[in-house]
Design a protein around this motif. Structure first.
Motif, PDB file in Angstrom:
ATOM      1  N   ARG A 199      20.085 -14.441  91.103  1.00  0.00           N
ATOM      2  CA  ARG A 199      19.864 -14.049  92.492  1.00  0.00           C
ATOM      3  C   ARG A 199      18.519 -14.523  93.038  1.00  0.00           C
ATOM      4  O   ARG A 199      18.429 -14.971  94.184  1.00  0.00           O
TER       5      ARG A 199
ATOM      6  N   ASP B 149      26.407  -1.954  83.521  1.00  0.00           N
ATOM      7  CA  ASP B 149      26.839  -3.286  83.950  1.00  0.00           C
ATOM      8  C   ASP B 149      27.545  -4.020  82.808  1.00  0.00           C
ATOM      9  O   ASP B 149      27.681  -3.493  81.697  1.00  0.00           O
TER      10      ASP B 149
ATOM     11  N   ASP C 242      31.103  -6.323  88.155  1.00  0.00           N
ATOM     12  CA  ASP C 242      29.896  -5.987  88.902  1.00  0.00           C
ATOM     13  C   ASP C 242      29.816  -6.893  90.131  1.00  0.00           C
ATOM     14  O   ASP C 242      30.602  -7.816  90.286  1.00  0.00           O
TER      15      ASP C 242
ATOM     16  N   PHE D 190      27.454  -8.985  90.788  1.00  0.00           N
ATOM     17  CA  PHE D 190      26.488 -10.069  90.578  1.00  0.00           C
ATOM     18  C   PHE D 190      26.890 -11.371  91.283  1.00  0.00           C
ATOM     19  O   PHE D 190      26.087 -12.010  91.966  1.00  0.00           O
TER      20      PHE D 190
ATOM     21  N   TYR E 217      28.872 -13.752  84.323  1.00  0.00           N
ATOM     22  CA  TYR E 217      28.628 -12.481  85.012  1.00  0.00           C
ATOM     23  C   TYR E 217      29.842 -11.570  85.052  1.00  0.00           C
ATOM     24  O   TYR E 217      29.708 -10.376  85.328  1.00  0.00           O
TER      25      TYR E 217
ATOM     26  N   SER F 159      24.081  -4.086  96.842  1.00  0.00           N
ATOM     27  CA  SER F 159      24.312  -5.389  97.472  1.00  0.00           C
ATOM     28  C   SER F 159      23.708  -5.505  98.867  1.00  0.00           C
ATOM     29  O   SER F 159      23.403  -6.609  99.322  1.00  0.00           O
TER      30      SER F 159
ATOM     31  N   PHE G 278      16.202 -10.977  88.528  1.00  0.00           N
ATOM     32  CA  PHE G 278      17.611 -11.305  88.293  1.00  0.00           C
ATOM     33  C   PHE G 278      17.686 -12.800  88.621  1.00  0.00           C
ATOM     34  O   PHE G 278      17.747 -13.195  89.787  1.00  0.00           O
TER      35      PHE G 278
ATOM     36  N   SER H 164      16.559  -5.138  88.007  1.00  0.00           N
ATOM     37  CA  SER H 164      16.375  -6.025  89.153  1.00  0.00           C
ATOM     38  C   SER H 164      16.625  -5.329  90.484  1.00  0.00           C
ATOM     39  O   SER H 164      16.497  -5.933  91.535  1.00  0.00           O
TER      40      SER H 164
ATOM     41  N   THR I 167      29.437 -18.836  85.646  1.00  0.00           N
ATOM     42  CA  THR I 167      28.542 -17.878  84.977  1.00  0.00           C
ATOM     43  C   THR I 167      29.306 -17.079  83.924  1.00  0.00           C
ATOM     44  O   THR I 167      30.523 -17.189  83.783  1.00  0.00           O
TER      45      THR I 167
END
Lengths: 292, 292, 292
Positions: free
Chosen positions: C136, A187, C19, C21, C15, A60, C133, A247, C13
């Motif tokens: 992002r 993930d 994680d 994300f 996601y 991150s 990604f 990514s 999302t």
């Protein structure tokens, strides 16, 4: 006397969201530094899993807004680990958390620790009605006061940045024709990130690799599969297994819309052995002789 | 005519986060009172578990920023429970939610209800396309309008604060040599908080206590363990069982880095019987005679 | 040159939150458009379940604050689906996400697409260290730049709004005396929303309906129950099964404080057959003759 200095706190823990821990920490920050916005990175790090937390923080750190990073995965809360704040990037950021390796990879990626303190100044702590809840009573107030412009050195005793506990990210090992790698992270979609990037593979290796996963609980067997190196998930059509540069720039074992981790039975920390298989052979028409 | 009065809404529900309920409630608040920030306490209270919700709110209330507290655990949404807003602390805070005991312990900890209304004024509700979704259509608009400076008494009919439904936190019972306690809460780390603080134990009791947990589904047995009173988790080294004064000032059964609740098989609501064992005996070398 | 145009990003999302994300996407928005507030709708859409995501978005769209809606459920990230931004309601809102049907029902409910672009302008993307990604690197920057006042047409090539992929919400089918419906959604409390509103039932049908649920894995049986139509959950006292007009204006199979979905064994996508049973008969006293 001090102006607002930071207005973002990026927040990662192993607190989960079933209890009100995350909300109480945010409430403390809201109360002390109402101008600051808290961005949750994740709070679902497995309890006490410092390594997983440090990896999520490292993934991150290149994206968080400048400001304070508050990270708490703290199995040693009961022992004598230090609570620290670490300044990086000329003061553009401060990482706050336990000195147990959790922050170390992110600090390194941010250019290294420049100043550090142990959070010993009780004037900047909350008084707890019982045992200290470090996130609420020590780390959250530190993050809030940093946002308010309090200088790092007001929060406690200076610490030699070189004496902070390092992180322990495993490196791949070269063993003859094999590269011994490790799963860093699985993930939500089942992609299994390895501790290997494109530059870590021998230049002579071809497009196709063998991946071998040993089941440590089953000495009789291991799973062996052929995988093709790919530079994006887009090349993974038709159910192929890929070693995709993910990514974050690392190789991940990935299946097209299925969980690679489930199919191969791998989890974070498992060993994966890579071997070169050269470039894919031209498609051959099988010819069979005799009885089938 | 009204200025912004509150800028924080602290938010607790049993909505979970799999559906968009929490997001829709926040959207309504964002739309009506864009200056307000919503702090999620937790949304993972078990569905309809008013007691668990009221306890989580009580643990949080001392830390939330001044402003509105919006709490919804509402099994009686279909019945005639009232929707209320309760002012506390000279107007520093307003608690909004169903009048079913959910808010009561937090209101008491905040000094008691000073003014209260039933949210009967439909001008401050959203019109629903079907059945009323109270969080979205009644409670969220009330919270937002309070943030915007609307006076409590505009939201509906005044309610006698003394007529609000009380909470039902069980008290420990003294039965001769035994203290009958109850597990209030098991947190993510497996610590089991009891309804007993340090002042609730007889002054004559020593450092070591016996804890007895009865399995209500197994009449033949109960688990009995020796636990040591500790004022912090730091004293719990080496696998000892502790009765630790937790970060809320209550005794919690805690194991060092393991889940006490799992080891003892206890959950919220279970009974735990405490008995004095005096102070720890000096370590003895066992001497055995005869055949083993 | 541009002023801030939108200050809310509503975010949905698949996601998950285990994680980082979601946190990284929010960090990117925070970094590029610090004035914008992100409202999470939900991130627990099942992985790759575009239909469930589109329905959750459709349920939310009437409540989100004006601004940007960022939605990512993207099984086709590896294929040639387009990344798009779609302006609605005279510019009051822009929906950003993959052009795979996810956004379509919400766009339709917001009045239809007015302008649309494919997000092809790489100047508004982040450079990824490996595979893209999309949330992002493409979608989050687009959302942030829209908040900053960048015009839609700067983000890429215009797309004919009529050429966007439509959503696929199933319609109920009338088959003689039966209405073949489908479960759209099972919420946390076990209410099973059907693709039928009050106007979709024949006007001649009475208050009581038969609901028949076929278990596709069990050809021998199906579950048949009598349900009463109700205009609110409040009418469902005493364990009755209801077909309640839910808070979105659709019929939902609901039980009083129990999970209808669990009791009937239904999940999103299952077929439910409705048949008229007329109005409830007057209560009869059963009279029995002979031996029982």
């Amino acid at each position: 006397m001090q102006g607002a200095r930071y207005d973002t706190v990026s927040f990662l823990t192993d607190y989960g969201t079933s209890d009100e821990f995350v909300g109480v920490v945010k409430s403390v920050i809201r109360d002390l530094a109402p101008h600051a916005t808290v961005i949750d990175l994740t709070h679902e790090i497995a309890p006490f899993d410092v390594r997983a937390g440090s990896l999520a923080l490292a993934r991150s750190i290149g994206y968080v807004a400048s400001g304070v990073v508050l990270a708490v995965v703290d199995p040693g809360v009961a022992t004598h680990r230090r609570a620290v704040a670490i300044e990086v990037a000329g003061g553009a950021g401060v990482l706050v958390g336990p000195d147990n390796g959790l922050l170390a990879p992110a600090v390194a990626l941010a250019g290294g620790a420049e100043r550090a303190v142990e959070l010993t100044n009780a004037e900047y702590h909350l008084a707890a009605p019982g045992a200290t809840f470090a996130g609420r009573d020590v780390f959250a107030p530190a993050a809030a006061h940093l946002c308010n412009g309090v200088d790092l050195y007001e929060l406690g005793e200076p610490v030699d940045p070189g004496a902070l506990l390092p992180g322990t990210i495993p490196l791949p090992r070269d063993e003859g024709d094999e590269l011994i790698t490790e799963v860093l992270w699985v993930d939500r979609f089942g992609n299994a990130q390895l501790n290997v990037g494109p530059d870590d593979l021998p230049a002579t290796w071809g497009t196709d690799l063998q991946i071998r996963v040993s089941d440590p609980t089953d000495l009789t067997g291991s799973t062996v599969r052929r995988a093709t190196r790919a530079t994006s998930f887009a090349e993974l059509a038709g159910g192929a297994i890929g070693l995709v540069v993910d990514s974050y720039g690392m190789y991940a074992i990935a299946f097209d819309q299925r969980s690679a981790a489930d199919e191969l039975g791998v989890a974070a920390g498992d060993q994966v052995v890579l071997t070169d298989l050269g470039d894919p052979a031209p498609v051959e028409t099988p010819v069979r002789f005799g009885r089938q």
